[in-house]
Design a protein around this motif. Sequence first.
Motif, PDB file in Angstrom:
ATOM      1  N   GLY A  49       0.573  -1.095  -0.338  1.00 48.28           N
ATOM      2  CA  GLY A  49      -0.370  -0.177  -0.066  1.00 48.28           C
ATOM      3  C   GLY A  49       1.085   1.217   0.456  1.00 48.28           C
ATOM      4  N   ASP A  50      -0.162   2.202  -0.744  1.00 46.60           N
ATOM      5  CA  ASP A  50       0.925   3.712   0.007  1.00 46.60           C
ATOM      6  C   ASP A  50       1.709   3.915  -1.352  1.00 46.60           C
ATOM      7  N   ILE A  51       1.233   3.402  -2.799  1.00 49.23           N
ATOM      8  CA  ILE A  51       2.425   3.229  -4.142  1.00 49.23           C
ATOM      9  C   ILE A  51       3.002   4.672  -3.923  1.00 49.23           C
ATOM     10  N   PHE A  52       1.452   5.140  -4.207  1.00 48.40           N
ATOM     11  CA  PHE A  52       1.467   6.722  -4.636  1.00 48.40           C
ATOM     12  C   PHE A  52       1.865   7.986  -2.993  1.00 48.40           C
ATOM     13  N   ASP A  53       1.366   9.109  -3.799  1.00 45.13           N
ATOM     14  CA  ASP A  53       0.980   9.426  -2.523  1.00 45.13           C
ATOM     15  C   ASP A  53      -0.197  10.413  -2.491  1.00 45.13           C
ATOM     16  N   THR A  54      -0.501  10.998  -3.784  1.00 44.12           N
ATOM     17  CA  THR A  54      -1.641  11.600  -4.488  1.00 44.12           C
ATOM     18  C   THR A  54      -2.837  10.313  -4.949  1.00 44.12           C
ATOM     19  N   THR A  55      -3.995  10.388  -5.331  1.00 40.97           N
ATOM     20  CA  THR A  55      -4.635   9.803  -6.235  1.00 40.97           C
ATOM     21  C   THR A  55      -4.279  10.154  -7.167  1.00 40.97           C
ATOM     22  N   THR A  56      -3.628  11.486  -7.801  1.00 40.03           N
ATOM     23  CA  THR A  56      -3.399  11.611  -9.361  1.00 40.03           C
ATOM     24  C   THR A  56      -2.033  11.976  -9.219  1.00 40.03           C
ATOM     25  N   PRO A  57      -1.403  10.937  -9.686  1.00 39.68           N
ATOM     26  CA  PRO A  57       0.373  10.905  -9.506  1.00 39.68           C
ATOM     27  C   PRO A  57       0.311  11.295 -11.065  1.00 39.68           C
ATOM     28  N   GLY A  58       1.283  12.086 -11.321  1.00 38.40           N
ATOM     29  CA  GLY A  58       1.843  13.204 -12.251  1.00 38.40           C
ATOM     30  C   GLY A  58       2.603  11.795 -12.803  1.00 38.40           C
ATOM     31  N   ASN A  59       2.802  12.214 -14.504  1.00 37.87           N
ATOM     32  CA  ASN A  59       3.435  11.555 -15.707  1.00 37.87           C
ATOM     33  C   ASN A  59       5.259  11.101 -15.477  1.00 37.87           C
ATOM     34  N   ALA A  60       5.742  11.804 -14.608  1.00 35.03           N
ATOM     35  CA  ALA A  60       6.821  11.021 -14.345  1.00 35.03           C
ATOM     36  C   ALA A  60       6.520  10.279 -13.339  1.00 35.03           C
ATOM     37  N   THR A  61       5.586  10.539 -12.556  1.00 34.84           N
ATOM     38  CA  THR A  61       6.112   9.344 -10.773  1.00 34.84           C
ATOM     39  C   THR A  61       5.010   8.438 -11.484  1.00 34.84           C
ATOM     40  N   GLN A  62       4.484   8.277 -13.014  1.00 31.63           N
ATOM     41  CA  GLN A  62       3.924   7.002 -13.108  1.00 31.63           C
ATOM     42  C   GLN A  62       5.162   6.363 -13.922  1.00 31.63           C
ATOM     43  N   LYS A  63       5.849   7.199 -14.593  1.00 28.53           N
ATOM     44  CA  LYS A  63       7.381   6.492 -15.577  1.00 28.53           C
ATOM     45  C   LYS A  63       7.441   5.467 -14.845  1.00 28.53           C
ATOM     46  N   LEU A  64       7.806   6.078 -13.463  1.00 29.27           N
ATOM     47  CA  LEU A  64       9.175   5.438 -12.467  1.00 29.27           C
ATOM     48  C   LEU A  64       8.363   3.853 -12.347  1.00 29.27           C
ATOM     49  N   TYR A  65       7.421   4.010 -12.109  1.00 23.99           N
ATOM     50  CA  TYR A  65       6.579   3.000 -11.103  1.00 23.99           C
ATOM     51  C   TYR A  65       6.584   2.123 -12.752  1.00 23.99           C
ATOM     52  N   TYR A  66       6.361   2.179 -13.563  1.00 25.75           N
ATOM     53  CA  TYR A  66       6.340   1.328 -14.836  1.00 25.75           C
ATOM     54  C   TYR A  66       7.508   0.977 -15.263  1.00 25.75           C
ATOM     55  N   GLN A  67       8.333   2.092 -15.179  1.00 24.29           N
ATOM     56  CA  GLN A  67       9.569   0.952 -14.921  1.00 24.29           C
ATOM     57  C   GLN A  67       9.997   0.638 -14.737  1.00 24.29           C
ATOM     58  N   PHE A  68      10.054   0.868 -13.094  1.00 25.28           N
ATOM     59  CA  PHE A  68      10.367  -0.438 -12.321  1.00 25.28           C
ATOM     60  C   PHE A  68       9.846  -1.941 -12.491  1.00 25.28           C
ATOM     61  N   LEU A  69       8.374  -1.601 -12.476  1.00 17.13           N
ATOM     62  CA  LEU A  69       8.188  -3.010 -12.792  1.00 17.13           C
ATOM     63  C   LEU A  69       8.602  -3.995 -14.029  1.00 17.13           C
ATOM     64  N   ASN A  70       8.685  -3.095 -14.940  1.00 19.23           N
ATOM     65  CA  ASN A  70       9.857  -3.270 -16.410  1.00 19.23           C
ATOM     66  C   ASN A  70      10.391  -4.102 -15.880  1.00 19.23           C
ATOM     67  N   ARG A  71      11.469  -3.977 -15.091  1.00 21.49           N
ATOM     68  CA  ARG A  71      12.431  -4.328 -14.762  1.00 21.49           C
ATOM     69  C   ARG A  71      12.796  -5.280 -13.796  1.00 21.49           C
ATOM     70  N   ILE A  72      11.972  -5.382 -13.164  1.00 22.14           N
ATOM     71  CA  ILE A  72      11.935  -6.774 -12.380  1.00 22.14           C
ATOM     72  C   ILE A  72      11.098  -8.365 -12.883  1.00 22.14           C
ATOM     73  N   ALA A  73       9.981  -7.781 -13.284  1.00 21.18           N
ATOM     74  CA  ALA A  73       8.882  -8.702 -13.641  1.00 21.18           C
ATOM     75  C   ALA A  73       8.806  -9.011 -14.896  1.00 21.18           C
ATOM     76  N   LEU A  74       9.465  -7.732 -15.844  1.00 22.51           N
ATOM     77  CA  LEU A  74       9.353  -8.752 -16.852  1.00 22.51           C
ATOM     78  C   LEU A  74      10.279  -8.528 -18.207  1.00 22.51           C
ATOM     79  N   THR A  75      11.495  -8.247 -17.330  1.00 21.17           N
ATOM     80  CA  THR A  75      12.813  -8.259 -18.047  1.00 21.17           C
ATOM     81  C   THR A  75      13.329  -9.878 -17.535  1.00 21.17           C
ATOM     82  N   PRO A  76      14.019 -10.295 -18.808  1.00 24.69           N
ATOM     83  CA  PRO A  76      14.013 -11.367 -18.890  1.00 24.69           C
ATOM     84  C   PRO A  76      15.412 -12.402 -18.478  1.00 24.69           C
TER      85      PRO A  76
END
Length: 419
Positions: A49-76
């Motif tokens: 929980g509390d991945i983000f600090d607000t209910t409307t995270p900015g684009n740069a914040t969203q990018k960090l989140y998805y880049q992280f998931l890509n690195r640990i979950a989607l990278t062979p």
Amino acid sequence: MPLRILHTSDWHLGRSLFGRSRLHEFEAFLDWLAGTVESRGIELLVVAGDIFDTTTPGNATQKLYYQFLNRIALTPGSPCRHVVITSGNHDSPTFLDAPKELLRAFDVHVLGATTGDPADEVRLLRDRQGSPEAIVCAVPFLRDRDIRTVEPGESLEDKIRKLSDGVSLHYAEVARIAAERRRSLGADIPVIAMGHLFTAGCVTVEEDGVREIYAGALSIVCSTAFPPVFDYVALGHMHVPQRVDKTEHMRYCGSPIPMGFGEAKQQKLVLQVDFEGREPTVTEIEVPCFQPLERLAGSLDELSAAIAALRSAGSNAWLEIDYRGDEAPATVQEAMEQAVAGSLLEIRRIRNNRPLQQALRHSAANETLQQLDPEAVFNRCLEAYGTDESLRPALVESYREVLRSIREEDVMAEKEGKS
């Protein structure tokens, strides 16, 4: 086969500190976390929980989140086979849930809101050979409407009791489903529960950003809310790492970076949990400090000396200064700015109670701060500052706008807690 888990929570991506972006800290933390997952061979990452600090995270914040998931979950080649993410009270359930079906195809399980069927929160995880290896009861942040019904004329005590009972009943139900699923599989695999809530007896610190999640009923959950079928309980919401009732298998990992100056001296942790069968062994992993925070207090001479010492050490700390003296605020501001000029240090806030103390001296002998409304205190501060009369109407109107904004945020937070 052994199973290696990493428990983290309360990232609060997108949080600022007195108007200063902390994007570089979050980027550094997520890079370190991904490296830790890789170097330690983490197979299951849980984020409570509390991945983000607000209910409307900015684009740069969203990018960090998805880049992280890509690195640990989607990278062979990544050792991490599963990621389970649940919402906190700061998160938007709909925002988190929007990509969940896509992410689930990559074994990233996201639960932003309850569906009305607790079975949806009970996730069976399989190893690379397809054999069951764990069951995760991924309980998202339980909002007021999820766990109780409102009745006319109920008292605050009734509300608190119903909230507590509602949380306990919800965990009892997911525990029952998990136990039945484990029995049907005939596999002696661990059951891990997740939650974002405040348990009775927990420790907080000043300005840690932890806010009341059920109005008037902060401490509503006891350790008995978690049935014995849970072999490990991974909790979020508290920013101080701690055990629940001193039990090794019910833990808060805490926030990974300091949310404010009150947490500046606190060692941040993530928790590695190694399972041999159903027996967990917890290892505390220290999170590096990505941006030093320093709280300084004293007279002008004392503050100047402390800043000089930080300068000579090459510190790049952000400073909160608590001035204790009788100099005028403008004098203090100028002296502190001169003290840090040309250094890597940054002043984020200067606290100076002198104007407030002077304002209160004009009050009646039996009058207290609690008896004054905010605008009255502000007007007295203007008097203590000797503010030009021509500037006062504009300053008062600006202050009223700030108060309106704060009240609107409080109303929205209350509505979101009930929605």
